[in-house]
Motif scaffolding. Structure first.
Motif, short mmCIF file in Angstrom:
data_model
loop_
_atom_site.label_atom_id
_atom_site.label_comp_id
_atom_site.label_asym_id
_atom_site.label_seq_id
_atom_site.Cartn_x
_atom_site.Cartn_y
_atom_site.Cartn_z
N ASP A 198 0.87 -1.19 0.00
CA ASP A 198 0.00 0.00 0.00
C ASP A 198 0.89 1.22 0.00
O ASP A 198 1.46 1.56 1.03
N HIS A 257 -0.55 3.27 9.28
CA HIS A 257 -1.12 2.06 9.90
C HIS A 257 -0.18 0.87 9.76
O HIS A 257 0.66 0.83 8.85
N ALA A 302 2.74 1.28 7.28
CA ALA A 302 2.65 2.24 6.18
C ALA A 302 2.71 3.62 6.81
O ALA A 302 1.89 3.95 7.66
N GLU A 348 3.49 7.93 0.53
CA GLU A 348 3.39 6.77 1.43
C GLU A 348 4.42 5.71 1.05
O GLU A 348 4.61 5.41 -0.13
N GLU A 362 2.42 7.56 6.01
CA GLU A 362 1.80 8.30 4.90
C GLU A 362 1.37 9.71 5.28
O GLU A 362 0.19 9.96 5.49
MG MG Z 1 -2.09 3.37 3.70
#
Ligand code: MG
Ligand code: MG
Length: 273
Positions: free
Chosen positions: A105, A168, A199, A232, A201
């Motif tokens: 992600d 997260h 992650a 991110e 971001e």
């Molecule tokens: Mg994310």
């Protein structure tokens, strides 16, 4: 509960993150004035499936597409559409992929043609703040150190740090514990441990930190409708240090090949400044 990852799991996560990295690289080859977000979305979905992976955002909570494409005052969660990008826009492209059950992600904000100098600076500072946050993702630090590093760098320029949306944990779910805010106090929050995968971001606004959700139930915009930037990376803590599982190399290579200033930077280059 935080699921700390083994070395083997972290390599699986690197593979998932790299599918996303290459997808963003493909977006970087194509994005520009006259291009629509739906075109790029279709291309991204095909590429992710060609890699044996699955688009992670498509159908997530009912999200209709593969990419979140957030233009100008849109912060995150913008829905791809048929409106062509125009010179001077900035576009956050956020992408997720699932490979061998693990999620990648990550996100990059692109400039469309020439953009205003103050917006270019917003992109540069937001990207720097991401790396400054990553630098704190190490054993001996706490989650608050990550947020504080990001917040200090962005607020020094008078920018607003979005509070409602945060980074997260990442693993076999897209959003795991812990939450990783882009603001905080040094020495506060959970201790960072070996095997943490998160992650990070930062979402940074040129004006107010306040945001609103549009009636489509997804798109987050700045309350003052000024531009917002979002970068991110997926980061693991390995041997006590941050190990960035995703990469902007494909994006930066593609942009530079097109003669576009990619504002290339790395953890080392940002921390050395
Ligand atoms: Mg994310
Ligand atoms: Mg994302």
């Amino acid at each position: 509960m935080i699921h700390y990852k083994t070395a083997e799991q972290i390599e699986l996560m690197r593979a998932a993150a790299q599918v996303v990295s290459r997808t963003l690289g493909l977006v970087a080859e194509r994005i520009g004035p006259g291009v629509t977000s739906l075109e790029l979305d279709k291309m991204a979905e095909e590429y992710i499936r060609d890699q044996g992976a699955v688009p992670a955002f498509l159908g997530f909570g009912g999200f209709p597409n593969t990419l979140c494409m957030s233009v100008n005052e849109q912060v995150v969660h913008g829905i791809p559409c048929n409106t062509p990008f125009k010179e001077g826009d900035i576009v956050s492209v956020d992408c997720g992929a699932i490979l061998n059950d693990y999620y990648g992600d990550h996100a990059y904000t692109f400039a469309i043609g020439d953009i205003a100098p103050e917006v270019k600076k917003l992109l540069r500072v937001t990207k720097e703040s991401l790396y400054l946050g990553i630098h704190e993702a190490r054993v001996g630090r706490r989650l608050g150190d990550i947020g504080a590093a990001i917040q200090e760098h962005a607020e020094r320029e008078g920018y607003g740090i979005v509070r409602e949306l945060v980074g997260h944990g990442l693993g076999t779910s897209m959003h795991e514990d812990p939450q990783v805010p882009n603001y905080g106090k040094r020495g506060r929050g959970k201790k960072i441990q070996e095997g943490l995968v998160i992650a990070i971001e930062p979402m940074v606004n040129l004006g107010t930190k306040d945001v609103l959700q549009l009636e489509d139930g997804w798109t987050i915009v700045t309350a003052d409708r000024m531009p917002s930037a979002h970068f991110e990376h997926d980061v693991a803590v390995v041997n006590g240090q941050p190990d960035i599982l995703s990469t902007f190399d494909y994006v930066e290579d593609a942009l530079e090949k097109r003669g576009i200033d990619a504002m290339r930077m790395s953890l080392q280059s940002v921390v050395a400044e």
